[in-house]
Write a protein that holds these residues in place. Structure first.
Motif, PDB file in Angstrom:
ATOM      1  N   TRP A 140       8.834  37.425  37.861  1.00  0.00           N
ATOM      2  CA  TRP A 140       8.668  38.635  37.059  1.00  0.00           C
ATOM      3  C   TRP A 140       9.416  39.846  37.613  1.00  0.00           C
ATOM      4  O   TRP A 140       9.645  40.809  36.891  1.00  0.00           O
ATOM      5  N   SER A 141       9.765  39.818  38.883  1.00  0.00           N
ATOM      6  CA  SER A 141      10.387  41.006  39.489  1.00  0.00           C
ATOM      7  C   SER A 141      11.776  40.758  40.034  1.00  0.00           C
ATOM      8  O   SER A 141      12.391  41.680  40.573  1.00  0.00           O
ATOM      9  N   ALA A 336       3.662  52.879  41.092  1.00  0.00           N
ATOM     10  CA  ALA A 336       4.155  51.914  40.110  1.00  0.00           C
ATOM     11  C   ALA A 336       3.183  51.764  38.948  1.00  0.00           C
ATOM     12  O   ALA A 336       3.601  51.682  37.782  1.00  0.00           O
ATOM     13  N   ASP A 347       2.826  43.688  29.669  1.00  0.00           N
ATOM     14  CA  ASP A 347       3.888  43.992  30.627  1.00  0.00           C
ATOM     15  C   ASP A 347       3.687  43.205  31.915  1.00  0.00           C
ATOM     16  O   ASP A 347       2.607  43.235  32.534  1.00  0.00           O
ATOM     17  N   ARG A 348       4.713  42.499  32.328  1.00  0.00           N
ATOM     18  CA  ARG A 348       4.565  41.577  33.455  1.00  0.00           C
ATOM     19  C   ARG A 348       4.560  42.277  34.805  1.00  0.00           C
ATOM     20  O   ARG A 348       3.883  41.828  35.742  1.00  0.00           O
ATOM     21  N   SER A 349       5.298  43.363  34.928  1.00  0.00           N
ATOM     22  CA  SER A 349       5.287  44.075  36.208  1.00  0.00           C
ATOM     23  C   SER A 349       3.895  44.632  36.486  1.00  0.00           C
ATOM     24  O   SER A 349       3.388  44.543  37.613  1.00  0.00           O
ATOM     25  N   ARG A 350       3.274  45.197  35.457  1.00  0.00           N
ATOM     26  CA  ARG A 350       1.917  45.718  35.659  1.00  0.00           C
ATOM     27  C   ARG A 350       0.933  44.582  35.929  1.00  0.00           C
ATOM     28  O   ARG A 350       0.037  44.703  36.767  1.00  0.00           O
ATOM     29  N   SER A 352       1.608  41.826  37.413  1.00  0.00           N
ATOM     30  CA  SER A 352       1.843  41.422  38.792  1.00  0.00           C
ATOM     31  C   SER A 352       1.131  42.355  39.769  1.00  0.00           C
ATOM     32  O   SER A 352       0.521  41.912  40.751  1.00  0.00           O
ATOM     33  N   VAL A 392       7.054  44.278  44.650  1.00  0.00           N
ATOM     34  CA  VAL A 392       6.981  44.572  43.215  1.00  0.00           C
ATOM     35  C   VAL A 392       7.005  46.075  42.979  1.00  0.00           C
ATOM     36  O   VAL A 392       7.720  46.578  42.093  1.00  0.00           O
ATOM     37  N   VAL A 396       9.864  48.268  40.891  1.00  0.00           N
ATOM     38  CA  VAL A 396       9.570  49.168  39.768  1.00  0.00           C
ATOM     39  C   VAL A 396      10.171  50.542  40.023  1.00  0.00           C
ATOM     40  O   VAL A 396      10.821  51.139  39.145  1.00  0.00           O
ATOM     41  N   ARG A 399      14.110  50.664  39.883  1.00  0.00           N
ATOM     42  CA  ARG A 399      14.679  50.724  38.527  1.00  0.00           C
ATOM     43  C   ARG A 399      14.614  52.136  37.950  1.00  0.00           C
ATOM     44  O   ARG A 399      15.410  52.490  37.073  1.00  0.00           O
TER      45      ARG A 399
END
Length: 668
Positions: A140-141, A336, A347-350, A352, A392, A396, A399
């Motif tokens: 995911w990251s 993040a 949302d995959r980052s969240r 994670s 992770v 975030v 980016r």
């Protein structure tokens, strides 16, 4: 005949068949879409991790002799293997479920009993944990975050320690990281099967270290309930299915042990009533939280395990083990999550961050506030979560680095990490002081450069990021290498060099409470134990023949000399136990030396009611025990005094003799 196909199609040559690539080429290239350098970098990370964990591994001997003796027993008896008995004659079990013993005992059955056959499986579990953490974070990251997470786990000092040691924590970490991977896969496709696999892995973690494995469950469940791409009702049902899988995976062994009549199985070590449920909910359960652990050797605030509170993980006992990147993890987690607050539900980052941040916060709070038995090496359970949160969270923020506020947070995080490393390294002020200066200068320089990223080229920004990572990892790497180069024995090992204000019994040894300022010191007092010597006194005090650090008979095994081993081995086949000794570690050294069953009276602390005086007397009348070995532990924290009573009865009724500096009573 005239074709009816369009002329353009006729003119187009047939595509060439796809070129076949070898398995080695596919392994080197890695997943489609990753940069070409990704897989080589991963292989370098894993090879370096393997070298760090395997380097000089045999120097630690039996490491934790308590578990090594149980492994020897399990390699000689399938019954001892299943129950996790301390000896092959199945007098008593260790005070944990046997899952980690199963893995090592199988290794010993294949390769024979040696330090390497005991410890190499632990090192391989460490390499597997790093690889799984990389794979989980990368999904995911991206690969950079995956590599960073893996590198943080691999070099965390307490991880270096525990993946070179034979405590259950190595298998626990591997299973929990695998559970996180399965949770990630489940969230991607709303898969009940993957979620049930995650539950089963956590359940097997329960069979490794009981209730500690369940600390990740809130994070896994919350992440799935929030982010899985399926309606809420289905998400709830699937989480319940995952919980059922966890209960089944954890409960089958517990049920068997509880249902087997006591006369057909060994006594459950660590319990006062010969009950696996009591052990689960008491000594290894709620007792760890409230300090009410009957038969233990201390616990509670000021009772031998350090002060509780939110700063516990940052103190002299724990800071150098795990806390190097904890401030950065907390800053990046909060920032993040704030940046992703309005992101879509899936949302995959969240998601994670929910998995890894929840793991870090719940486990960290429990470790900080628990009043029962707590050792610094427990901190290894935080290492995967800390590495993933940093990786992770950094991805975030990276980016979003065009935002000046985000760049300022990256700069501040780098500076805080460097300053905190300066503090941690200062606790070992005489240990490579140049490293402390290098970390501070590099970290502050990288922090200042972050503030200028708007004026730097892309290449220069990458160099700044690498410098920030280097500043954060240099301290842990140094402590990790120090850990790998030092033999560790005993039941309470610690990573890294001695620190001011730390506690312990010598470098590389089992660090128990009692050490004062200035770091580990041999012979440190043990608070709250209430130890009373049996016949011949407490054999494990300084001069009592301990190996490595720790108090022989409680925190480490004694090492018998050749004459004593010969005496114990003589006519060994005529006895069920060649000897009996109070305390499992006291018995372990003799058992490992002879590879014959030695009865551990009273279990680990010598305070379990196994056997009772009457049972022991019957064993003697039946000719099942050859010798009683003097020295051991007394009653502590409300536990049974059977060990003391047995020792007194032996001294009153049998004649003592000395062999190899050890007092024996011939019971035959």
């Amino acid at each position: 005949m005239t074709s009816t196909l369009p002329e353009a199609v006729l003119a187009t040559p047939a595509p060439a068949p796809p070129r076949r690539t070898s398995a080695a080429a596919r392994l080197w290239r890695g997943p489609t879409g990753d940069p070409a350098w990704t897989r080589p970098a991963l292989l370098v990370l894993l090879v370096a991790t393997a070298l760090l964990y395997l380097w000089g591994l045999g120097a630690s001997g039996w490491a934790n002799s308590f578990y090594s003796a149980a492994v020897q027993a399990g390699s000689a008896s399938w019954k001892a293997f299943f129950f996790g008995s301390s000896d092959a004659a199945n007098s008593i079990t260790v005070d944990k479920p046997p899952a980690s013993l199963w893995v090592i005992a199988l290794s010993v059955r294949v390769f024979g009993l040696s330090s390497w056959s005991v410890l190499v499986p632990q090192a391989l579990m460490g390499v597997g944990s790093v690889a799984l953490l990389y794979a989980t974070v990368r999904r995911w990251s991206g690969p950079v975050a995956g590599l960073l997470a893996g590198a943080i786990l691999a070099t965390t000092p307490v991880a270096v320690l525990m993946f070179r040691f034979n405590n259950p924590d190595a298998l626990l970490v591997l299973l929990l990281v695998a559970g996180a991977y399965a949770t990630v896969r489940a969230i991607e496709t709303a898969s009940a099967r993957w979620l049930m696999l995650a539950g089963a892995l956590v359940g097997f973690g329960f069979l490794t270290k009981m209730l500690q494995a369940l600390l990740v469950v809130p994070a896994f469940a919350l992440a799935y309930l929030v982010a899985a791409p399926t309606p809420l009702r289905r998400r709830v049902v699937q989480v319940l299915w995952g919980g059922l899988a966890m209960v089944v995976a954890a409960g089958w062994w517990i049920a068997i042990v509880e249902l087997v009549p006591a006369r057909y199985r060994p006594y459950i070590g660590g319990s006062q009533n010969n009950s696996i449920l009591e052990l689960t909910l008491g000594y290894n359960g709620l007792g760890r939280l409230n300090g009410n652990e009957t038969g233990s050797v201390g616990g509670g605030q000021g009772g031998g395990w350090g002060q509780t509170g939110l700063t516990r993980l940052f103190d002299a006992e724990n800071g150098g083990q795990i806390a190097w990147l904890l401030p950065a993890a907390l800053i990046l987690l909060i920032t993040a999550v704030a940046l992703l607050w309005r992101a879509p539900r899936t949302d995959r980052s969240r998601a994670s961050l929910l998995i890894w941040g929840g793991w870090l916060l719940v486990t960290g709070l429990v470790f900080s506030l628990m009043q029962g038995i707590f050792h610094a090496y427990y901190d290894v359970a935080l290492a995967p979560a800390a590495g993933a949160v940093v990786a992770v969270g950094a991805a975030v923020l990276w980016r979003a680095r065009a935002n000046p506020a985000v760049t300022a947070i990256l700069a501040g995080t780098t500076a805080v990490t460097a300053l905190w490393s300066w503090v941690l390294l200062g606790r070992s002020a005489d240990w490579h002081p140049w490293l402390r200066v290098l970390v501070l200068v590099l970290g502050l320089a990288a922090a200042g450069a972050f503030l200028l990223t708007g004026r730097l080229t892309r290449w220069a920004v990458t160099v700044v990021g690498a410098a920030a990572v280097g500043a954060g990892l240099l301290g842990p790497i140094g402590y990790g290498v120090s850990t790998a180069s030092t033999p560790h024995t005993g039941s309470i090992p610690t990573a890294g060099p001695a620190v001011a204000g730390g506690r312990g019994f010598g470098p590389g040894g089992g660090g128990g409470p009692g050490g004062g300022p200035g770091g580990a010191r041999p012979g440190g007092g043990f608070q709250g134990g209430g130890f009373q010597g049996g016949p011949g006194g407490f054999q494990g005090m300084p001069g009592g023949g301990t190996r490595g650090g720790g108090m022989g008979g409680l925190l480490d095994a004694t090492t018998p000399d050749a004459d004593l081993v010969a005496a114990l081995s003589e006519d060994a086949g005529s006895y069920t136990w060649v000897a009996a000794a109070v305390g499992a570690n006291n018995a372990a050294g003799y058992q490992l030396a002879t590879q014959r069953p030695v009865m551990a009276i009273g279990g680990f602390n010598g305070s379990d009611p196994s056997p009772t005086l009457e049972q022991f007397q019957q064993y003697v009348r039946d000719g099942k025990i050859h010798y009683f070995i003097s020295g051991g532990l007394g009653r502590s924290n409300g536990g049974s005094d059977s060990g003391q009573r047995i020792a007194a009865w032996v001294a009153d009724n049998f004649t003592a003799t000395t062999v190899g500096g050890t007092t024996l009573y011939d019971l035959s």
